[in-house]
Design an enzyme around this catalytic site. Sequence first.
Site, short mmCIF file in Angstrom:
data_model
loop_
_atom_site.label_atom_id
_atom_site.label_comp_id
_atom_site.label_asym_id
_atom_site.label_seq_id
_atom_site.Cartn_x
_atom_site.Cartn_y
_atom_site.Cartn_z
N GLU A 210 -31.02 11.29 53.85
CA GLU A 210 -30.15 10.17 53.48
C GLU A 210 -29.03 10.74 52.63
O GLU A 210 -29.22 11.03 51.45
CB GLU A 210 -30.95 9.10 52.72
CG GLU A 210 -32.04 8.44 53.54
CD GLU A 210 -31.50 7.61 54.69
OE1 GLU A 210 -30.30 7.26 54.67
OE2 GLU A 210 -32.27 7.30 55.61
N CYS A 244 -24.29 5.73 47.23
CA CYS A 244 -24.00 6.49 48.45
C CYS A 244 -23.22 5.68 49.47
O CYS A 244 -22.48 6.24 50.27
CB CYS A 244 -25.28 7.04 49.05
SG CYS A 244 -26.49 5.78 49.52
#
Length: 456
Positions: A210, A244
């Site tokens: 991720e 993110c």
Amino acid sequence: MENYSELVTKQRQFLKTGKTKDVSFRIQALQDLRKLIRTNEKEIMSALKKDLNKSEFDSYITEIGIVLEEIRFTLKHVRKWAKPRKVKTGIAQIGSKSYIYPEPYGVTLIISPWNYPFQLAIAPLIGAVAAGNCAMLKPSELTPETSKLLAVLISQTFPEEYITVVEGAVETSQALLQENFDYIFFTGSVSIGKVIMEAAAKNLTPVTLELGGKSPCIVHEDANLKLAAKRLAWGKFLNAGQTCVAPDYLYVHRGVKNEFLKEFVSVINELYSDNVFNSGTFTKIVSERHFNRLVGFISDGNVYYGGNDDLGSLTIEPTILDKISWKDSIMQEEIFGPILPVLDYDDAEEMVEKIIARPKPLALYLFSESSEFQASILNQISFGGGCINDTVYHLSSPYLPFGGVGESGIGAYHGKGSFDVFSHEKSILKQTTSFDLPFRYPNRKNALKQIKRFIK
């Protein structure tokens, strides 16, 4: 460098007992995890405050509440997910039945980041537990209070041969990567993701990465500007931009740019006050190194709003940079801070070409009332996931698997996606013994002719 082989061996031995394959055992573990969170809510918030100056509101909605909802959703569905499921059987396999058996990978390693140090440690752990794995969790050393609390709470709740937290810095991660895990789940930067993948390749260990990237936000000429401004400000400056999937840069149509930026400034003041240094509730930058990197970007373009910082509190106020080009340093890497560079466009096709010329982003956000324009953007640009007329919110849905594509990541989780990512799907064909198809064997006369009748 410490050796963790003994700990891995303990977890492998625990797996052999078969306890983790019992769905009732998994459910109890998830319930224990939920109790751990609920009982220690204040302690978790306190640790997040010390590490990142997170407010109680931000700590709950982005760290605690989101994982409690993930546990609730998983508890509701895990029995169904864990059952072998029957699937269709082709005509060539007549007489047989086909099944898929989800099974745990085994001993898993979860390496979590500092920006959401509680949520991004616990969320993948929920999937690992639900799927029947053992887990070793390595939190970030950049958020030491949360890391320490995780280690204490997990050790008080679970035996180390089942779930354990390993604290430490880079050397600890390097040592852990020397071990032969059955699955590695990593959340963090692209550069470290490449290191993780290289280490995993030595043992052909499957991974979920991720990662991140420069996620664009597009405000088209037909957008609802007031809502777009409010939702962009929330998504961008949440956690001081250290997210993110935060909008990394803004592409706004030239025809509405001035009006939009005025709305944007107004809503920043409304949501975060016109002086975040006095409010004491704005999330700080995690370290002096990251702070200095971000401050260096502020010299790019022109400061339209903000631009002030305080090294003592590691705080940078929400900042808008105008007159930005793709050659500026801020456009060369993921920002990961409360600074928003603004580009404008007249020609949508040219704007799209600029975006797709770069690595595929983790997220994309589009504000437009036109279903045709929405479809055009979705069809032309590859990205992990995103929102139409909102930002970041897709992350909170257990029905939407979250993950990247290309340089922004490998694999996806959340909801059933978390169970799936930590499960191997074992395919089983159960054949009848009531009869046998003779033409499957090579010594049968006219076997090929008969096979071709089935396969056309």
